[in-house]
Design a protein around this motif. Structure first.
Motif, mmCIF file in Angstrom:
data_model
loop_
_atom_site.group_PDB
_atom_site.id
_atom_site.type_symbol
_atom_site.label_atom_id
_atom_site.label_comp_id
_atom_site.label_asym_id
_atom_site.label_seq_id
_atom_site.Cartn_x
_atom_site.Cartn_y
_atom_site.Cartn_z
ATOM 1 N N THR A 255 43.546 33.563 73.256
ATOM 2 C CA THR A 255 44.380 34.203 72.243
ATOM 3 C C THR A 255 45.827 33.868 72.566
ATOM 4 O OG1 THR A 255 42.814 36.029 71.999
ATOM 5 C CG2 THR A 255 45.048 36.386 71.171
ATOM 6 N N THR A 256 46.548 33.313 71.603
ATOM 7 C CA THR A 256 47.964 33.031 71.783
ATOM 8 C C THR A 256 48.752 34.277 71.438
ATOM 9 O OG1 THR A 256 47.639 30.714 71.213
ATOM 10 C CG2 THR A 256 49.898 31.568 71.077
ATOM 11 N N MET A 257 49.557 34.743 72.382
ATOM 12 C CA MET A 257 50.455 35.871 72.159
ATOM 13 C C MET A 257 51.859 35.292 72.156
ATOM 14 S SD MET A 257 48.734 38.760 74.578
ATOM 15 C CE MET A 257 47.025 39.246 74.363
ATOM 16 N N ALA A 258 52.617 35.605 71.076
ATOM 17 C CA ALA A 258 53.920 34.963 70.912
ATOM 18 C C ALA A 258 54.951 35.921 70.337
ATOM 19 C CB ALA A 258 53.778 33.756 69.988
ATOM 20 N N ALA A 259 56.193 35.742 70.775
ATOM 21 C CA ALA A 259 57.289 36.485 70.163
ATOM 22 C C ALA A 259 57.465 35.968 68.735
ATOM 23 C CB ALA A 259 58.571 36.290 70.966
ATOM 24 N N LYS A 260 57.672 36.872 67.801
ATOM 25 C CA LYS A 260 57.822 36.470 66.393
ATOM 26 C C LYS A 260 59.035 35.570 66.179
ATOM 27 C CE LYS A 260 55.407 40.357 64.284
ATOM 28 N NZ LYS A 260 55.544 41.592 63.479
ATOM 29 N N ASP A 261 60.055 35.688 67.048
ATOM 30 C CA ASP A 261 61.247 34.845 66.898
ATOM 31 C C ASP A 261 61.051 33.445 67.492
ATOM 32 O OD1 ASP A 261 61.452 35.123 69.668
ATOM 33 O OD2 ASP A 261 63.297 36.315 69.594
ATOM 34 N N GLY A 262 59.860 33.178 68.040
ATOM 35 C CA GLY A 262 59.546 31.854 68.572
ATOM 36 C C GLY A 262 60.105 31.572 69.952
ATOM 37 N N ALA B 146 46.085 41.886 68.951
ATOM 38 C CA ALA B 146 46.227 41.457 70.349
ATOM 39 C C ALA B 146 47.670 41.148 70.745
ATOM 40 C CB ALA B 146 45.321 40.257 70.617
ATOM 41 N N PHE B 147 48.495 42.179 70.739
ATOM 42 C CA PHE B 147 49.891 42.075 71.190
ATOM 43 C C PHE B 147 50.382 43.481 71.494
ATOM 44 C CE2 PHE B 147 49.327 41.671 66.653
ATOM 45 C CZ PHE B 147 50.025 42.759 66.145
ATOM 46 N N ALA B 148 51.366 43.591 72.382
ATOM 47 C CA ALA B 148 51.822 44.903 72.849
ATOM 48 C C ALA B 148 52.990 45.467 72.050
ATOM 49 C CB ALA B 148 52.207 44.819 74.320
ATOM 50 N N LEU B 149 53.805 44.607 71.477
ATOM 51 C CA LEU B 149 55.019 45.051 70.783
ATOM 52 C C LEU B 149 55.037 44.555 69.342
ATOM 53 C CD1 LEU B 149 57.528 44.071 73.620
ATOM 54 C CD2 LEU B 149 56.720 46.380 73.098
ATOM 55 N N ASP B 150 55.724 45.279 68.464
ATOM 56 C CA ASP B 150 55.838 44.867 67.061
ATOM 57 C C ASP B 150 56.608 43.563 66.893
ATOM 58 O OD1 ASP B 150 54.396 47.061 66.236
ATOM 59 O OD2 ASP B 150 56.158 48.256 65.729
ATOM 60 N N THR B 151 57.379 43.191 67.898
ATOM 61 C CA THR B 151 58.157 41.945 67.842
ATOM 62 C C THR B 151 57.314 40.734 68.246
ATOM 63 O OG1 THR B 151 58.962 42.396 70.074
ATOM 64 C CG2 THR B 151 60.376 43.075 68.212
ATOM 65 N N TRP B 152 56.033 40.968 68.561
ATOM 66 C CA TRP B 152 55.105 39.914 68.945
ATOM 67 C C TRP B 152 53.986 39.822 67.925
ATOM 68 C CZ3 TRP B 152 54.482 37.154 73.837
ATOM 69 C CH2 TRP B 152 55.627 37.235 74.643
ATOM 70 N N HIS B 153 53.231 38.735 67.989
ATOM 71 C CA HIS B 153 52.040 38.565 67.160
ATOM 72 C C HIS B 153 51.074 37.621 67.877
ATOM 73 C CE1 HIS B 153 53.311 34.658 64.921
ATOM 74 N NE2 HIS B 153 53.980 34.756 66.040
ATOM 75 N N SER B 154 49.895 37.479 67.300
ATOM 76 C CA SER B 154 48.885 36.564 67.848
ATOM 77 C C SER B 154 48.507 35.563 66.768
ATOM 78 C CB SER B 154 47.652 37.344 68.318
ATOM 79 O OG SER B 154 47.978 38.133 69.424
ATOM 80 N N PRO B 155 49.192 34.423 66.721
ATOM 81 C CA PRO B 155 48.955 33.460 65.647
ATOM 82 C C PRO B 155 47.651 32.680 65.759
ATOM 83 C CG PRO B 155 50.602 32.620 67.174
ATOM 84 C CD PRO B 155 50.295 34.020 67.601
ATOM 85 N N HIS B 156 47.004 32.722 66.937
ATOM 86 C CA HIS B 156 45.776 31.939 67.110
ATOM 87 C C HIS B 156 44.824 32.659 68.051
ATOM 88 C CE1 HIS B 156 43.220 28.401 67.337
ATOM 89 N NE2 HIS B 156 43.148 28.594 68.649
ATOM 90 N N ALA B 157 43.536 32.642 67.697
ATOM 91 C CA ALA B 157 42.509 33.203 68.576
ATOM 92 C C ALA B 157 41.219 32.403 68.422
ATOM 93 C CB ALA B 157 42.261 34.673 68.244
#
Length: 141
Positions: free
Chosen positions: A59-66, A36-47
């Protein structure tokens, strides 16, 4: 947000997997976090997902760099197992996701009301990228 006058955007994908697997991977939080994210630089740490009429999801969508994150959340209005999921996002926009299986392929059609901040093309590309991530995740597992 007033979205009643805006035409919905529809995105589609065909997934080479049985409907039971597609449904499971679409709805179980441990799987949602993997696609559940559009770019490889993002992730979904919580759902979280309570898949029933009136049930809530987030669903939390977040940039991997915070640097940025947001919750994609809403309430289910229709759940028909292996066929249809409809929900209203927290900002009032409506989404409909249909599933149909034929010869080992599941066709997914997802229609959503766009928001009025980002260009339509950007929204369509972002939602399609997430759907493509889902397709790839299911087919690789």
């Amino acid at each position: 947000m007033e979205t009643s006058g805006i035409n919905p955007i529809t995105i589609k994908a065909e997934v080479q997997a049985p409907i039971e697997k597609v449904w499971k991977f679409w709805n179980e939080p441990e799987h949602i976090k993997n696609w559940a994210f559009a770019l490889d630089t993002w992730h979904s740490p919580h759902a979280e997902n309570d898949l029933q009429k009136g049930g809530k999801f987030s669903t939390t969508m977040a940039a991997k760099d915070g640097s940025v994150s947001f919750d994609f959340a809403g309430v289910y209005t229709t759940v028909e197992q292996h066929q249809l999921i409809e929900y209203t996002l927290n900002d009032g926009r409506k989404v409909s996701v249909s599933f149909s299986e034929e010869n080992g392929t599941v066709k997914i059609s997802e229609s959503f009301q766009p928001e009025d901040v980002n260009p339509i093309e950007m929204q369509e590309a972002g939602w399609q990228a997430i759907l493509n991530n889902f397709k790839n995740y299911v087919e690789e597992k």
